[in-house]
Motif scaffolding. Structure first.
Motif, mmCIF file in Angstrom:
data_model
loop_
_atom_site.group_PDB
_atom_site.id
_atom_site.type_symbol
_atom_site.label_atom_id
_atom_site.label_comp_id
_atom_site.label_asym_id
_atom_site.label_seq_id
_atom_site.Cartn_x
_atom_site.Cartn_y
_atom_site.Cartn_z
ATOM 1 N N MET A 1 0.491 -1.289 -0.015
ATOM 2 C CA MET A 1 0.092 -0.257 0.437
ATOM 3 C C MET A 1 0.743 1.458 -0.392
ATOM 4 O O MET A 1 1.595 1.427 1.066
ATOM 5 N N THR A 2 0.364 2.144 -0.092
ATOM 6 C CA THR A 2 1.360 3.389 -1.078
ATOM 7 C C THR A 2 0.445 4.568 -1.348
ATOM 8 O O THR A 2 -0.411 4.511 -1.800
ATOM 9 N N GLY A 3 1.192 5.450 -1.158
ATOM 10 C CA GLY A 3 1.024 6.699 -1.949
ATOM 11 C C GLY A 3 -0.493 6.903 -0.409
ATOM 12 O O GLY A 3 -0.172 7.517 0.552
ATOM 13 N N ILE A 286 15.167 15.867 7.919
ATOM 14 C CA ILE A 286 16.267 16.391 6.810
ATOM 15 C C ILE A 286 17.021 15.609 6.310
ATOM 16 O O ILE A 286 17.478 14.786 4.801
ATOM 17 N N LEU A 287 18.075 14.572 7.129
ATOM 18 C CA LEU A 287 18.411 13.362 6.168
ATOM 19 C C LEU A 287 17.644 12.637 5.782
ATOM 20 O O LEU A 287 18.050 11.754 4.364
ATOM 21 N N VAL A 288 16.415 11.830 6.096
ATOM 22 C CA VAL A 288 15.745 10.881 5.081
ATOM 23 C C VAL A 288 15.961 11.825 3.852
ATOM 24 O O VAL A 288 15.706 10.955 2.356
ATOM 25 N N ASP A 289 14.872 13.137 3.966
ATOM 26 C CA ASP A 289 15.170 13.619 2.128
ATOM 27 C C ASP A 289 16.451 13.631 1.637
ATOM 28 O O ASP A 289 15.929 13.342 0.654
ATOM 29 N N ALA A 290 17.132 13.610 2.124
ATOM 30 C CA ALA A 290 18.458 13.793 1.726
ATOM 31 C C ALA A 290 18.979 12.022 0.922
ATOM 32 O O ALA A 290 20.095 11.803 0.301
ATOM 33 N N ALA A 291 18.567 11.476 2.478
ATOM 34 C CA ALA A 291 19.266 10.023 1.642
ATOM 35 C C ALA A 291 18.324 9.317 0.205
ATOM 36 O O ALA A 291 18.476 8.907 -0.387
ATOM 37 N N VAL A 292 17.472 9.846 0.656
ATOM 38 C CA VAL A 292 16.117 9.109 -0.797
ATOM 39 C C VAL A 292 16.488 9.999 -2.236
ATOM 40 O O VAL A 292 16.749 9.245 -2.917
ATOM 41 N N ARG A 293 17.142 11.009 -2.081
ATOM 42 C CA ARG A 293 17.161 12.041 -2.667
ATOM 43 C C ARG A 293 18.735 11.187 -3.020
ATOM 44 O O ARG A 293 19.012 11.284 -4.834
ATOM 45 N N LEU A 294 19.443 10.525 -2.297
ATOM 46 C CA LEU A 294 21.091 10.073 -2.452
ATOM 47 C C LEU A 294 20.945 8.789 -3.391
ATOM 48 O O LEU A 294 21.808 8.237 -3.533
ATOM 49 N N GLU A 295 19.733 7.945 -2.862
ATOM 50 C CA GLU A 295 19.551 6.528 -3.023
ATOM 51 C C GLU A 295 19.777 6.034 -1.963
ATOM 52 O O GLU A 295 20.667 5.031 -2.758
ATOM 53 N N ILE A 296 20.289 6.510 -0.640
ATOM 54 C CA ILE A 296 20.752 5.411 0.376
ATOM 55 C C ILE A 296 19.994 5.377 1.331
ATOM 56 O O ILE A 296 19.247 5.404 1.758
ATOM 57 N N ASP A 297 20.437 3.717 1.356
ATOM 58 C CA ASP A 297 18.898 2.873 1.973
ATOM 59 C C ASP A 297 18.839 3.759 3.660
ATOM 60 O O ASP A 297 19.560 3.410 4.459
ATOM 61 N N ALA A 395 9.398 5.338 -1.210
ATOM 62 C CA ALA A 395 10.250 5.541 0.526
ATOM 63 C C ALA A 395 10.051 6.607 1.335
ATOM 64 O O ALA A 395 10.115 6.460 2.376
ATOM 65 N N LYS A 396 10.003 7.626 1.048
ATOM 66 C CA LYS A 396 9.399 8.676 1.341
ATOM 67 C C LYS A 396 9.098 9.157 2.188
ATOM 68 O O LYS A 396 8.181 9.178 2.927
ATOM 69 N N GLN A 397 7.904 8.676 0.934
ATOM 70 C CA GLN A 397 5.734 8.035 1.798
ATOM 71 C C GLN A 397 5.792 7.617 2.875
ATOM 72 O O GLN A 397 5.592 8.547 3.557
ATOM 73 N N THR A 398 6.347 6.498 2.531
ATOM 74 C CA THR A 398 6.497 6.036 3.586
ATOM 75 C C THR A 398 6.812 6.020 4.682
ATOM 76 O O THR A 398 5.996 5.767 6.091
#
Length: 458
Positions: A1-3, A286-297, A395-398
Protein backbone atom coordinates in the motif's frame (compact mmCIF):
# COMPACT_ATOMS: atom_id res chain seq x y z
CA UNK A 1 0.00 0.00 0.00
CA UNK A 2 1.56 3.30 -1.11
CA UNK A 3 0.73 6.91 -1.74
CA UNK A 4 -2.43 8.58 -0.48
CA UNK A 5 -3.95 5.23 0.56
CA UNK A 6 -1.22 4.96 3.20
CA UNK A 7 -2.17 8.34 4.68
CA UNK A 8 -5.85 7.41 4.70
CA UNK A 9 -5.29 4.05 6.39
CA UNK A 10 -3.10 5.62 9.09
CA UNK A 11 -5.69 8.29 9.83
CA UNK A 12 -3.46 11.06 8.44
CA UNK A 13 -5.89 12.06 5.70
CA UNK A 14 -9.69 12.21 5.80
CA UNK A 15 -9.52 11.43 9.53
CA UNK A 16 -12.16 12.60 12.02
CA UNK A 17 -14.99 12.77 9.47
CA UNK A 18 -18.66 12.26 10.39
CA UNK A 19 -20.20 8.95 9.29
CA UNK A 20 -23.49 9.15 7.38
CA UNK A 21 -25.14 5.75 7.19
CA UNK A 22 -28.82 6.16 8.10
CA UNK A 23 -31.48 6.35 5.34
CA UNK A 24 -32.91 9.53 6.92
CA UNK A 25 -29.57 11.34 6.87
CA UNK A 26 -28.80 10.16 3.34
CA UNK A 27 -32.22 11.39 2.15
CA UNK A 28 -31.69 14.78 3.82
CA UNK A 29 -28.24 15.07 2.32
CA UNK A 30 -29.60 14.30 -1.14
CA UNK A 31 -32.28 16.99 -0.78
CA UNK A 32 -29.59 19.46 0.22
CA UNK A 33 -27.28 18.37 -2.61
CA UNK A 34 -30.11 18.70 -5.12
CA UNK A 35 -30.85 22.21 -3.91
CA UNK A 36 -27.22 23.36 -4.02
CA UNK A 37 -25.82 21.75 -7.17
CA UNK A 38 -28.71 19.89 -8.78
CA UNK A 39 -27.19 16.43 -8.19
CA UNK A 40 -27.63 13.49 -5.82
CA UNK A 41 -25.52 10.61 -4.61
CA UNK A 42 -26.32 6.93 -5.12
CA UNK A 43 -24.23 6.00 -2.06
CA UNK A 44 -26.00 4.67 1.01
CA UNK A 45 -23.03 5.31 3.30
CA UNK A 46 -20.32 7.97 3.26
CA UNK A 47 -18.40 10.43 5.46
CA UNK A 48 -18.60 14.23 5.59
CA UNK A 49 -16.34 17.00 6.85
CA UNK A 50 -17.23 20.22 8.67
CA UNK A 51 -18.81 21.70 5.54
CA UNK A 52 -20.62 18.49 4.54
CA UNK A 53 -18.13 17.64 1.79
CA UNK A 54 -17.66 13.89 1.36
CA UNK A 55 -14.51 12.38 -0.20
CA UNK A 56 -16.53 9.34 -1.33
CA UNK A 57 -19.13 11.51 -3.06
CA UNK A 58 -16.32 13.60 -4.53
CA UNK A 59 -14.90 10.38 -5.94
CA UNK A 60 -18.34 9.39 -7.25
CA UNK A 61 -18.88 12.77 -8.94
CA UNK A 62 -15.27 13.13 -10.06
CA UNK A 63 -14.90 16.42 -8.21
CA UNK A 64 -13.91 16.82 -4.55
CA UNK A 65 -14.89 20.50 -4.83
CA UNK A 66 -18.47 19.65 -5.76
CA UNK A 67 -19.85 22.01 -3.08
CA UNK A 68 -17.72 24.79 -4.55
CA UNK A 69 -18.13 24.14 -8.28
CA UNK A 70 -17.14 27.62 -9.44
CA UNK A 71 -14.21 28.01 -7.06
CA UNK A 72 -15.96 30.94 -5.38
CA UNK A 73 -18.25 31.08 -2.37
CA UNK A 74 -17.98 27.96 -0.20
CA UNK A 75 -21.31 26.18 0.27
CA UNK A 76 -22.03 23.80 3.14
CA UNK A 77 -24.48 21.13 4.30
CA UNK A 78 -25.10 20.51 8.01
CA UNK A 79 -26.72 17.25 9.08
CA UNK A 80 -25.66 17.56 12.73
CA UNK A 81 -24.00 20.10 14.99
CA UNK A 82 -21.37 17.43 15.69
CA UNK A 83 -19.77 18.46 12.39
CA UNK A 84 -18.11 21.27 14.39
CA UNK A 85 -15.47 18.73 15.50
CA UNK A 86 -14.66 17.53 11.97
CA UNK A 87 -11.81 18.81 9.78
CA UNK A 88 -12.41 20.96 6.71
CA UNK A 89 -11.26 19.45 3.41
CA UNK A 90 -9.92 21.46 0.47
CA UNK A 91 -9.32 24.68 2.36
CA UNK A 92 -9.26 27.72 0.05
CA UNK A 93 -9.21 30.30 2.84
CA UNK A 94 -7.43 29.46 6.08
CA UNK A 95 -10.05 31.09 8.33
CA UNK A 96 -12.99 29.15 6.88
CA UNK A 97 -12.82 26.24 9.32
CA UNK A 98 -12.67 28.46 12.40
CA UNK A 99 -15.46 30.73 11.20
CA UNK A 100 -17.81 27.87 10.26
CA UNK A 101 -17.06 26.20 13.60
CA UNK A 102 -17.78 29.45 15.46
CA UNK A 103 -21.04 29.84 13.53
CA UNK A 104 -22.18 26.37 14.60
CA UNK A 105 -21.20 26.98 18.24
CA UNK A 106 -22.88 30.40 18.36
CA UNK A 107 -26.14 28.99 16.94
CA UNK A 108 -25.91 25.46 18.29
CA UNK A 109 -29.34 25.25 19.96
CA UNK A 110 -31.11 26.61 16.87
CA UNK A 111 -29.15 24.42 14.49
CA UNK A 112 -29.77 21.39 16.70
CA UNK A 113 -33.51 22.02 16.39
CA UNK A 114 -33.34 22.57 12.64
CA UNK A 115 -31.18 19.53 11.88
CA UNK A 116 -33.51 17.30 13.90
CA UNK A 117 -35.93 17.49 10.97
CA UNK A 118 -33.99 18.64 7.92
CA UNK A 119 -30.56 19.43 6.55
CA UNK A 120 -29.27 22.98 6.86
CA UNK A 121 -27.64 24.44 3.76
CA UNK A 122 -25.77 27.69 3.41
CA UNK A 123 -22.73 29.53 2.17
CA UNK A 124 -19.86 31.66 3.40
CA UNK A 125 -19.52 34.89 1.45
CA UNK A 126 -16.43 37.10 1.77
CA UNK A 127 -18.25 40.09 0.27
CA UNK A 128 -15.84 40.54 -2.64
CA UNK A 129 -17.68 40.28 -5.94
CA UNK A 130 -14.68 39.11 -7.93
CA UNK A 131 -11.09 38.27 -7.03
CA UNK A 132 -9.43 39.20 -10.31
CA UNK A 133 -6.10 40.43 -8.94
CA UNK A 134 -4.07 40.11 -5.72
CA UNK A 135 -5.22 43.60 -4.71
CA UNK A 136 -8.75 42.23 -4.32
CA UNK A 137 -7.55 39.99 -1.49
CA UNK A 138 -7.10 43.04 0.72
CA UNK A 139 -10.85 43.62 0.43
CA UNK A 140 -11.60 40.38 2.31
CA UNK A 141 -12.34 41.70 5.80
CA UNK A 142 -15.51 39.87 6.79
CA UNK A 143 -17.19 36.54 6.12
CA UNK A 144 -20.96 36.41 6.22
CA UNK A 145 -22.63 33.04 6.82
CA UNK A 146 -26.14 32.54 5.48
CA UNK A 147 -28.07 29.35 6.20
CA UNK A 148 -31.51 27.78 6.07
CA UNK A 149 -33.05 24.34 5.84
CA UNK A 150 -33.86 22.79 2.49
CA UNK A 151 -37.50 23.60 3.30
CA UNK A 152 -36.67 27.26 4.05
CA UNK A 153 -37.67 26.91 7.69
CA UNK A 154 -35.68 29.97 8.82
CA UNK A 155 -37.12 32.18 6.08
CA UNK A 156 -40.66 30.90 6.75
CA UNK A 157 -40.26 31.64 10.45
CA UNK A 158 -38.94 35.11 9.66
CA UNK A 159 -42.04 35.82 7.55
CA UNK A 160 -44.39 34.74 10.36
CA UNK A 161 -42.41 36.76 12.92
CA UNK A 162 -42.75 39.85 10.74
CA UNK A 163 -46.53 39.27 10.47
CA UNK A 164 -46.81 38.88 14.23
CA UNK A 165 -44.91 42.14 14.72
CA UNK A 166 -47.34 43.88 12.36
CA UNK A 167 -50.29 42.38 14.18
CA UNK A 168 -48.99 43.61 17.53
CA UNK A 169 -47.91 47.11 16.45
CA UNK A 170 -50.26 48.29 13.70
CA UNK A 171 -53.30 50.11 15.05
CA UNK A 172 -56.00 48.36 13.01
CA UNK A 173 -54.34 44.95 12.67
CA UNK A 174 -56.91 43.31 14.98
CA UNK A 175 -59.56 43.88 12.29
CA UNK A 176 -57.32 42.93 9.33
CA UNK A 177 -58.87 39.60 8.27
CA UNK A 178 -56.40 39.19 5.40
CA UNK A 179 -53.39 39.52 7.72
CA UNK A 180 -54.90 37.09 10.23
CA UNK A 181 -55.58 34.54 7.48
CA UNK A 182 -52.02 34.91 6.19
CA UNK A 183 -50.66 34.38 9.72
CA UNK A 184 -52.69 31.19 10.12
CA UNK A 185 -51.52 29.88 6.75
CA UNK A 186 -47.91 30.77 7.48
CA UNK A 187 -48.04 29.16 10.94
CA UNK A 188 -48.99 25.86 9.30
CA UNK A 189 -45.66 26.01 7.43
CA UNK A 190 -43.36 27.38 10.12
CA UNK A 191 -44.93 26.24 13.40
CA UNK A 192 -45.37 28.31 16.56
CA UNK A 193 -42.48 30.79 16.41
CA UNK A 194 -43.58 32.48 19.63
CA UNK A 195 -42.80 29.31 21.60
CA UNK A 196 -40.11 27.90 19.32
CA UNK A 197 -38.40 30.86 17.64
CA UNK A 198 -36.12 29.96 14.77
CA UNK A 199 -33.60 32.73 14.33
CA UNK A 200 -29.90 32.38 13.66
CA UNK A 201 -27.75 34.77 15.68
CA UNK A 202 -24.13 35.56 14.89
CA UNK A 203 -23.66 35.29 11.14
CA UNK A 204 -20.91 37.82 10.35
CA UNK A 205 -17.29 37.32 11.33
CA UNK A 206 -14.22 39.51 11.00
CA UNK A 207 -11.33 38.23 8.89
CA UNK A 208 -7.88 39.35 10.01
CA UNK A 209 -4.75 37.56 8.83
CA UNK A 210 -5.27 34.65 6.44
CA UNK A 211 -3.86 32.36 3.76
CA UNK A 212 -5.65 31.78 0.49
CA UNK A 213 -5.11 29.29 -2.31
CA UNK A 214 -5.74 32.07 -4.86
CA UNK A 215 -2.85 33.06 -7.18
CA UNK A 216 -0.80 30.00 -6.27
CA UNK A 217 -1.03 30.61 -2.53
CA UNK A 218 -0.91 33.98 -0.76
CA UNK A 219 -0.36 34.94 2.90
CA UNK A 220 -2.10 38.17 3.93
CA UNK A 221 -0.81 39.55 7.26
CA UNK A 222 -2.57 42.80 8.20
CA UNK A 223 -2.11 42.82 11.98
CA UNK A 224 1.66 43.46 11.77
CA UNK A 225 3.08 46.98 12.18
CA UNK A 226 4.15 46.62 8.55
CA UNK A 227 1.33 44.76 6.76
CA UNK A 228 2.57 42.35 4.11
CA UNK A 229 1.28 40.06 1.38
CA UNK A 230 3.57 37.09 0.69
CA UNK A 231 3.23 35.06 -2.51
CA UNK A 232 4.19 31.40 -2.93
CA UNK A 233 4.38 31.91 -6.70
CA UNK A 234 6.81 34.73 -7.47
CA UNK A 235 5.30 35.16 -10.94
CA UNK A 236 2.12 36.43 -9.27
CA UNK A 237 4.00 39.04 -7.22
CA UNK A 238 2.48 42.50 -7.63
CA UNK A 239 3.02 45.83 -5.82
CA UNK A 240 0.07 46.54 -3.54
CA UNK A 241 -1.13 49.72 -1.94
CA UNK A 242 -1.03 49.62 1.85
CA UNK A 243 1.00 46.41 2.18
CA UNK A 244 4.50 45.21 1.41
CA UNK A 245 4.69 42.58 -1.35
CA UNK A 246 7.11 39.68 -0.92
CA UNK A 247 7.56 36.17 -2.27
CA UNK A 248 8.87 33.01 -0.61
CA UNK A 249 11.86 33.30 -2.96
CA UNK A 250 13.00 36.31 -0.90
CA UNK A 251 14.07 34.64 2.36
CA UNK A 252 16.30 37.53 3.51
CA UNK A 253 13.51 40.09 3.05
CA UNK A 254 11.00 37.83 4.83
CA UNK A 255 13.40 37.19 7.72
CA UNK A 256 14.04 40.93 8.10
CA UNK A 257 10.30 41.67 7.99
CA UNK A 258 9.58 38.99 10.62
CA UNK A 259 12.28 40.43 12.89
CA UNK A 260 11.18 44.07 12.51
CA UNK A 261 7.60 43.15 13.37
CA UNK A 262 8.42 40.72 16.18
CA UNK A 263 6.55 37.89 14.47
CA UNK A 264 9.07 35.06 15.02
CA UNK A 265 11.74 34.09 17.51
CA UNK A 266 14.39 31.41 17.89
CA UNK A 267 13.48 27.96 19.14
CA UNK A 268 16.55 28.24 21.38
CA UNK A 269 14.86 31.04 23.33
CA UNK A 270 13.27 28.22 25.33
CA UNK A 271 15.97 25.85 26.54
CA UNK A 272 14.19 22.60 27.31
CA UNK A 273 14.50 18.90 26.57
CA UNK A 274 11.37 19.16 24.44
CA UNK A 275 12.86 21.89 22.25
CA UNK A 276 16.10 19.92 21.78
CA UNK A 277 14.08 16.81 20.85
CA UNK A 278 12.10 18.93 18.39
CA UNK A 279 15.33 20.00 16.69
CA UNK A 280 16.60 16.40 16.59
CA UNK A 281 13.35 15.39 14.88
CA UNK A 282 13.77 18.13 12.29
CA UNK A 283 17.29 16.82 11.60
CA UNK A 284 15.94 13.28 11.13
CA UNK A 285 13.45 14.37 8.48
CA UNK A 286 16.08 16.44 6.66
CA UNK A 287 18.41 13.42 6.61
CA UNK A 288 15.69 11.10 5.30
CA UNK A 289 14.94 13.53 2.48
CA UNK A 290 18.64 13.70 1.57
CA UNK A 291 19.06 9.91 1.77
CA UNK A 292 16.12 9.38 -0.59
CA UNK A 293 17.55 11.87 -3.09
CA UNK A 294 21.00 10.22 -2.86
CA UNK A 295 19.48 6.71 -3.01
CA UNK A 296 21.02 5.75 0.34
CA UNK A 297 19.20 3.05 2.30
CA UNK A 298 17.93 4.25 5.71
CA UNK A 299 16.81 0.84 6.94
CA UNK A 300 14.03 1.17 9.49
CA UNK A 301 14.64 4.91 9.81
CA UNK A 302 15.84 4.78 13.42
CA UNK A 303 18.50 7.20 14.63
CA UNK A 304 21.16 4.47 14.38
CA UNK A 305 20.13 3.79 10.75
CA UNK A 306 20.25 7.49 9.96
CA UNK A 307 23.70 7.86 11.53
CA UNK A 308 24.96 5.08 9.26
CA UNK A 309 23.37 6.82 6.28
CA UNK A 310 25.10 10.08 7.23
CA UNK A 311 28.46 8.31 7.04
CA UNK A 312 27.79 7.61 3.36
CA UNK A 313 26.66 11.14 2.47
CA UNK A 314 30.06 12.80 2.64
CA UNK A 315 29.98 16.32 1.19
CA UNK A 316 26.32 15.84 0.26
CA UNK A 317 25.29 16.16 3.93
CA UNK A 318 22.62 18.92 4.03
CA UNK A 319 24.06 22.14 5.54
CA UNK A 320 20.93 22.54 7.68
CA UNK A 321 22.02 19.51 9.72
CA UNK A 322 25.19 21.13 11.08
CA UNK A 323 23.45 24.33 12.18
CA UNK A 324 20.49 22.58 13.78
CA UNK A 325 22.83 20.12 15.54
CA UNK A 326 24.80 23.05 16.98
CA UNK A 327 21.56 24.66 18.17
CA UNK A 328 20.36 21.43 19.80
CA UNK A 329 23.77 21.01 21.48
CA UNK A 330 23.56 24.57 22.84
CA UNK A 331 20.12 23.87 24.31
CA UNK A 332 21.27 20.60 25.88
CA UNK A 333 24.75 21.55 27.09
CA UNK A 334 25.12 25.33 26.90
CA UNK A 335 28.17 27.10 25.50
CA UNK A 336 28.29 29.72 22.76
CA UNK A 337 25.05 30.69 21.07
CA UNK A 338 25.27 29.45 17.46
CA UNK A 339 24.71 32.27 15.01
CA UNK A 340 22.01 31.27 12.51
CA UNK A 341 20.89 34.12 10.28
CA UNK A 342 18.80 34.24 7.13
CA UNK A 343 21.86 33.36 5.02
CA UNK A 344 21.91 29.96 6.75
CA UNK A 345 19.69 27.28 5.11
CA UNK A 346 18.66 26.23 8.64
CA UNK A 347 17.23 29.64 9.58
CA UNK A 348 13.53 28.97 9.04
CA UNK A 349 13.86 25.54 10.67
CA UNK A 350 15.17 27.24 13.82
CA UNK A 351 12.40 29.84 14.37
CA UNK A 352 8.72 29.76 15.26
CA UNK A 353 5.90 32.30 15.31
CA UNK A 354 5.43 34.46 18.38
CA UNK A 355 2.02 34.63 20.12
CA UNK A 356 -0.38 37.06 18.50
CA UNK A 357 -3.20 37.33 15.95
CA UNK A 358 -0.91 36.36 13.06
CA UNK A 359 0.63 33.32 14.78
CA UNK A 360 -1.16 30.59 12.81
CA UNK A 361 -0.60 32.24 9.42
CA UNK A 362 3.07 32.91 10.23
CA UNK A 363 3.57 29.29 11.31
CA UNK A 364 1.97 28.20 8.05
CA UNK A 365 4.41 30.44 6.17
CA UNK A 366 7.41 29.15 8.15
CA UNK A 367 6.40 25.57 7.34
CA UNK A 368 6.50 26.40 3.63
CA UNK A 369 9.92 28.00 4.03
CA UNK A 370 11.23 24.87 5.81
CA UNK A 371 9.61 22.09 3.75
CA UNK A 372 11.89 19.23 4.85
CA UNK A 373 10.42 19.42 8.37
CA UNK A 374 7.47 17.37 7.24
CA UNK A 375 5.89 17.09 10.67
CA UNK A 376 5.61 20.88 10.92
CA UNK A 377 4.36 20.88 7.34
CA UNK A 378 1.69 18.29 8.17
CA UNK A 379 0.50 20.11 11.29
CA UNK A 380 0.71 23.71 10.07
CA UNK A 381 0.30 23.62 6.29
CA UNK A 382 -1.71 20.57 5.23
CA UNK A 383 -2.55 21.85 1.70
CA UNK A 384 1.16 22.05 0.88
CA UNK A 385 1.96 18.80 2.69
CA UNK A 386 -0.57 16.78 0.67
CA UNK A 387 0.58 18.38 -2.60
CA UNK A 388 4.26 17.64 -1.93
CA UNK A 389 3.55 14.15 -0.59
CA UNK A 390 2.13 13.01 -3.93
CA UNK A 391 5.45 13.83 -5.62
CA UNK A 392 7.73 12.10 -3.12
CA UNK A 393 9.60 8.85 -3.65
CA UNK A 394 7.70 5.81 -2.28
CA UNK A 395 10.43 5.25 0.35
CA UNK A 396 10.04 8.79 1.67
CA UNK A 397 6.24 8.52 1.62
CA UNK A 398 6.42 5.36 3.74
CA UNK A 399 8.93 6.82 6.20
CA UNK A 400 7.02 10.09 6.64
CA UNK A 401 3.65 8.37 7.09
CA UNK A 402 5.11 5.96 9.65
CA UNK A 403 6.85 8.70 11.63
CA UNK A 404 3.75 10.91 11.67
CA UNK A 405 1.71 7.95 12.85
CA UNK A 406 4.14 7.12 15.65
CA UNK A 407 5.44 10.57 16.63
CA UNK A 408 2.34 12.74 16.18
CA UNK A 409 -0.88 10.76 16.04
CA UNK A 410 -0.15 9.06 19.37
CA UNK A 411 0.22 12.39 21.18
CA UNK A 412 -1.41 15.23 19.27
CA UNK A 413 -1.97 17.42 22.33
CA UNK A 414 1.59 17.07 23.54
CA UNK A 415 2.98 17.67 20.06
CA UNK A 416 1.06 20.89 19.60
CA UNK A 417 1.95 22.29 23.05
CA UNK A 418 4.36 25.19 22.63
CA UNK A 419 4.21 24.63 18.86
CA UNK A 420 5.05 20.91 19.10
CA UNK A 421 5.66 19.95 22.74
CA UNK A 422 7.85 17.15 24.17
CA UNK A 423 8.56 14.30 21.83
CA UNK A 424 8.37 10.57 22.59
CA UNK A 425 11.82 10.15 20.96
CA UNK A 426 13.14 7.85 18.23
CA UNK A 427 14.97 5.17 20.19
CA UNK A 428 15.70 1.88 18.45
CA UNK A 429 12.60 -0.35 18.73
CA UNK A 430 14.52 -3.39 20.09
CA UNK A 431 12.50 -4.79 22.98
CA UNK A 432 10.06 -1.92 22.88
CA UNK A 433 6.33 -2.67 23.24
CA UNK A 434 4.33 -2.50 20.08
CA UNK A 435 2.54 0.79 19.48
CA UNK A 436 -1.27 0.62 19.77
CA UNK A 437 -3.08 0.27 16.47
CA UNK A 438 -4.25 3.47 14.86
CA UNK A 439 -7.82 3.17 13.64
CA UNK A 440 -8.28 4.68 10.21
CA UNK A 441 -10.82 7.38 9.40
CA UNK A 442 -13.47 4.82 8.46
CA UNK A 443 -12.88 2.64 11.55
CA UNK A 444 -11.13 -0.74 11.77
CA UNK A 445 -10.93 -2.60 8.48
CA UNK A 446 -9.91 -5.96 7.12
CA UNK A 447 -6.99 -5.91 4.72
CA UNK A 448 -7.78 -6.19 1.06
CA UNK A 449 -5.55 -7.20 -1.82
CA UNK A 450 -6.28 -4.01 -3.79
CA UNK A 451 -7.26 -1.01 -1.65
CA UNK A 452 -9.64 1.58 -3.03
CA UNK A 453 -8.75 5.32 -2.94
CA UNK A 454 -10.39 5.44 0.50
CA UNK A 455 -8.47 2.47 1.93
CA UNK A 456 -9.17 -1.29 1.90
CA UNK A 457 -12.71 -2.53 1.44
CA UNK A 458 -14.71 -3.79 4.38
Amino acid sequence: MTGVATLIEKGLMFGGLIRVDSPAWVARYNRALQKLIGKQTALSEFHIDLSGTSPEIGDELGDLDYLDPQGGTRQFILLTTEQKTAPLLNVDLSVEREILRRFIVANESQLFTLTARDAVVGEMDEGVWQIASPADLLGIRHLRVTADTTGDQVAQSARLTAMIDRFRTERDAWWDDVLIAQMIEQAQKSGDVTRNPVRLGQTEFEVGDFWTAEFGGVYVIRSAREPAVIFSDKTKLRPLQGAQSLSVDQPHAIAAWLARNGLADSLASTRSAGTAALLRQKIDFILVDAAVRLEIDTGAGTRADLRRAVGRMGDALPPEVRSLSALASYIEHGGDWPVIDSADPAYFYAVRATPGPARDVINMLLAELAPHDVRALFILNKPLFYRLYRGWDAAKQTYVATQLEQEYMLDKQGTRAALFGPEPGMADPVGAPAAPAIVGPWGARQAAATPSPWGPAR
